[in-house]
Design a protein around this motif. Structure first.
Motif, PDB file in Angstrom:
ATOM      1  N   ARG A 100       0.842  -1.211   0.000  1.00 50.87           N
ATOM      2  CA  ARG A 100       0.000   0.000   0.000  1.00 50.87           C
ATOM      3  C   ARG A 100       0.870   1.252   0.000  1.00 50.87           C
ATOM      4  N   GLU A 101       1.913   1.250   0.820  1.00 50.08           N
ATOM      5  CA  GLU A 101       2.802   2.412   0.902  1.00 50.08           C
ATOM      6  C   GLU A 101       3.527   2.635  -0.427  1.00 50.08           C
ATOM      7  N   ALA A 102       3.955   1.563  -1.080  1.00 53.15           N
ATOM      8  CA  ALA A 102       4.629   1.689  -2.375  1.00 53.15           C
ATOM      9  C   ALA A 102       3.673   2.235  -3.420  1.00 53.15           C
ATOM     10  N   ALA A 103       2.420   1.774  -3.402  1.00 49.15           N
ATOM     11  CA  ALA A 103       1.424   2.278  -4.353  1.00 49.15           C
ATOM     12  C   ALA A 103       1.132   3.756  -4.092  1.00 49.15           C
ATOM     13  N   ARG A 104       1.019   4.128  -2.805  1.00 52.86           N
ATOM     14  CA  ARG A 104       0.767   5.525  -2.447  1.00 52.86           C
ATOM     15  C   ARG A 104       1.930   6.396  -2.905  1.00 52.86           C
ATOM     16  N   HIS A 105       3.154   5.914  -2.713  1.00 50.67           N
ATOM     17  CA  HIS A 105       4.335   6.662  -3.141  1.00 50.67           C
ATOM     18  C   HIS A 105       4.356   6.811  -4.659  1.00 50.67           C
ATOM     19  N   ALA A 106       3.998   5.747  -5.378  1.00 54.91           N
ATOM     20  CA  ALA A 106       3.967   5.815  -6.841  1.00 54.91           C
ATOM     21  C   ALA A 106       2.915   6.825  -7.301  1.00 54.91           C
ATOM     22  N   ASP A 107       1.744   6.875  -6.634  1.00 54.29           N
ATOM     23  CA  ASP A 107       0.701   7.855  -6.984  1.00 54.29           C
ATOM     24  C   ASP A 107       1.199   9.266  -6.742  1.00 54.29           C
ATOM     25  N   ASP A 108       1.909   9.486  -5.620  1.00 51.15           N
ATOM     26  CA  ASP A 108       2.445  10.814  -5.318  1.00 51.15           C
ATOM     27  C   ASP A 108       3.454  11.249  -6.365  1.00 51.15           C
ATOM     28  N   VAL A 109       4.313  10.330  -6.797  1.00 51.58           N
ATOM     29  CA  VAL A 109       5.312  10.646  -7.824  1.00 51.58           C
ATOM     30  C   VAL A 109       4.614  10.989  -9.134  1.00 51.58           C
ATOM     31  N   ASP A 110       3.578  10.215  -9.503  1.00 51.97           N
ATOM     32  CA  ASP A 110       2.835  10.497 -10.734  1.00 51.97           C
ATOM     33  C   ASP A 110       2.160  11.861 -10.660  1.00 51.97           C
TER      34      ASP A 110
END
Length: 193
Positions: free
Chosen positions: A167-177
């Motif tokens: 979940r944290e990795a997905a959240r981080h990827a969304d923030d980067v996008d």
């Protein structure tokens, strides 16, 4: 009497050495081989070269040959246990991996562990379901070493920590996008102005 004993000392050393080497063949790992080789070596020198067969020279030869035999015995590890992990007690089996050699249920089953020591085959039970023959397993509870509680590696899958990390990795990827999109919009706005 002493003269007869010392006269046959090389032959006696050879005989005792051969006897000890035979005992080592019957009981491997007893370390009789080192003493046997030392006595056989000194006995052979005494039998082949009788003029140098004084008790002091034979004693020295026994010591020297024994030291060389000890070095070779330990360096070359003829019994194959050097550097391999062997179990010390049942608690060292926890977390060990292997595979099922027969189907495992909550009442029957058998596994072979990858690093299970001298005899890597163990009886095993599972707490849920059935583990089919050939499936990879992990030991959850060594249970005193007689019967292991195991689980299939496939059944373990993700735990709560793995899900939280995902979940944290997905959240981080969304923030980067989102950051990349806003930076791209700002560049387009600056170009159009």
């Amino acid at each position: 009497m002493l003269d007869a004993l010392f006269g046959n000392l090389p032959l006696m050393l050879l005989s005792v050495g051969l006897l000890l080497m035979a005992l080592e063949a019957i009981s491997p790992g007893a370390h009789f081989i080192v003493i046997g080789v030392a006595l056989v070596g000194a006995g052979l020198v005494g039998v082949l070269f009788p003029p140098v067969a004084s008790p002091f020279i034979l004693a020295g030869l026994t010591l020297v040959i024994g030291l060389i035999a000890t070095y070779i015995y330990h360096e070359f590890d003829f019994y194959g246990g050097k550097g391999t992990a062997q179990t010390k007690d049942s608690s060292s089996l926890a977390g060990a991996t292997g595979y099922a050699t027969e189907a495992i249920t909550n009442r029957t089953g058998q596994v072979k562990l990858d690093e299970g020591g001298f005899a890597p085959h163990y009886s095993a039970r599972t707490t849920s379901g059935t583990i089919e023959e050939g499936e990879e397993i992990i030991v959850l509870d060594p249970g005193g070493g007689n019967v292991l509680t195991v689980e299939s590696m496939d059944a373990i899958g993700e735990d709560e920590i793995d899900r939280a990390l995902a979940r944290e990795a997905a959240r981080h990827a969304d923030d980067v996008d989102a950051t990349e999109e806003s930076t791209e919009r700002e560049r387009e706005t600056e170009k159009s102005s």
